[in-house]
Design an enzyme around this catalytic site. Sequence first.
Site, PDB file in Angstrom:
ATOM      1  N   ASP A  45      71.384  51.067  44.222  1.00 40.73           N
ATOM      2  CA  ASP A  45      71.842  51.691  45.459  1.00 40.73           C
ATOM      3  C   ASP A  45      72.912  52.704  45.091  1.00 40.73           C
ATOM      4  O   ASP A  45      74.054  52.627  45.535  1.00 40.73           O
ATOM      5  CB  ASP A  45      72.392  50.613  46.398  1.00 40.73           C
ATOM      6  CG  ASP A  45      72.587  51.124  47.811  1.00 40.73           C
ATOM      7  OD1 ASP A  45      72.122  52.230  48.102  1.00 40.73           O
ATOM      8  OD2 ASP A  45      73.213  50.412  48.610  1.00 40.73           O
ATOM      9  N   PRO A  87      74.674  60.656  40.885  1.00 39.28           N
ATOM     10  CA  PRO A  87      75.063  60.559  39.479  1.00 39.28           C
ATOM     11  C   PRO A  87      73.819  60.706  38.600  1.00 39.28           C
ATOM     12  O   PRO A  87      73.015  59.788  38.491  1.00 39.28           O
ATOM     13  CB  PRO A  87      75.684  59.164  39.368  1.00 39.28           C
ATOM     14  CG  PRO A  87      75.122  58.399  40.512  1.00 39.28           C
ATOM     15  CD  PRO A  87      74.819  59.370  41.599  1.00 39.28           C
TER      16      PRO A  87
END
EC number: 2.5.1.16
Length: 563
Positions: free
Chosen positions: A367, A375
């Site tokens: 998640d 990222p």
Amino acid sequence: MDVSRALESTKFSKPELAVFVSGVVSMGLEILALRIVAPQFGSHIYTVGGLLTVFLAGLSLGYWQGGRAAERASNSQMRWLLFATAIYIAIIIYTSDMLLYATAAIPLSPRYASLPSIIILFGPPTYLLGFISPYAAELSAKEGIGEASGHVYALGTIGSIVGSGVTTYMLIPSLSITQISLFFGFVLVGTAVVVSLPRPSRRTLAIVTVVSLLLVGAATSSSIGLDPRGDVVYQTQTPHQQLEVVDNGDVRTLYLDDTRHSARDLNDPDRHVFEYTRYFHLTMLMAESPESVDRVLFIGGGGYTGPQDFERQYDVKIDVVEIDEEVTTTAETYFGLEQSEDLQAHTVDGRSFLQNSDETYDVIVLDAFKRDQVPFELTTVEFMQVVDDHLSEDGVLISNVISAPSGPASQFYRAEYATMDEVFPQVYSFRTSDTGAVQNIQVVATKNATRYSEADLQARNRNTGLPIDLSGEIENYMAEPNTNDVPVLTDDRAAVNELLDPMLGQQYVIEETADDGASGARSGSGPESSNGTDETNDTDGTTSSEGDTGGNTSSLTPLARAS
């Protein structure tokens, strides 16, 4: 008097002090600016680049104009420059939210959408601060133009270093954006007072009083009145983001950088306020059996609603990776998190955790993808190989991807699907809304070579005895997407920003469950977690429309223009 003598004794002149402080404030504001602008426009490379461009342009223009006017420089003029900059900081404190919302409506390409607000908010103060260095060089006691200018610009650079370090490592982790801005304002006012020593005039003292009142008034007025989100029960500034906990009726919501991340029904903690968290249970459906699952890893904690749900429903041991320690502390205080032998939190980056771990997991819940800050190191084929190495023989990975299910805005979803397909024998995807809008798409990868059809999953749902009925979620089973026009993401080339660009300005729909099990409109919400967490961009005028899945509601939320 004492301060003035101290300056003279150390040969640190008043102009030199002004230069040092201007360096501290200009660099401090530059770092703080990203925290101010990012909630509306995201922290995309375009936002960061825009901030750097405007700050450098403002300072350069100030240097140039200040140099032309330097022959008329005086301590009195520098004092007025410091006062004027402090007044503009008060304007930033009071009007930043309004200006951000107003400029977001300007019809610009997403790449340039943040520039108007950056220019208006931060162009004038950096321009004013730029005057101080050439003024100080003109007033310097050093012999020769070269020595004077070199000394002054060295002091300014040292001030910038101090401002960068103090803001990054001390102020942002400890204070709110408003408090930090207030601090910079009073530093400028204090410096103006020192420059006017040993005998400041009554006029100067009157200006000090007026500017101080403006700063305090701007800071306090921002908190006056009702917050449309509800009652703010806690707020702080962490090293990673601004954190707030807001209660609206029976629902408690975690906001990170002004966007919703996690929600909990205070009267019914078992309720999935965000519909997409129900899809995490698909991992148990695709495992050999729910009883075969012993260890679960969540990458991304937020309010820890997902991990706590798994702890209640299954006999498993759970590790949660959450990079922001304050988020975990907040979850313990406000979201019912109790760490134990069965549920343990780890403050570290998700990829680093796996690379340094010897544990094997039966289920991994990723998640970790924010709407505008993905990222990239958690998206690549190399990371998926690390995940594969840490999954058991029949292990399952589910990744919460924010994207559209089709069309140009589906590029990130399809690229992530293609990347996972490079590593895992089977990859599935499930939409969480019947609309074609940007939404939370659940991408599931298994090490089991057997391919489950929608009918197979419905049969397993009926027969495996899960504590939650997933029939509605299974109906959102999607066909394999076309991935011919998207890249497989690698550490060497993970073009995440380019893949996210088509989503800018589009609606983000989030399905929510009604608290009574029936359809009913709810305000927009965002998904879970922080380094590794999803978010929505909440704006005034959010529209809602009913979804078709089991008494849920969908909240349509415009995405920030730059992400």
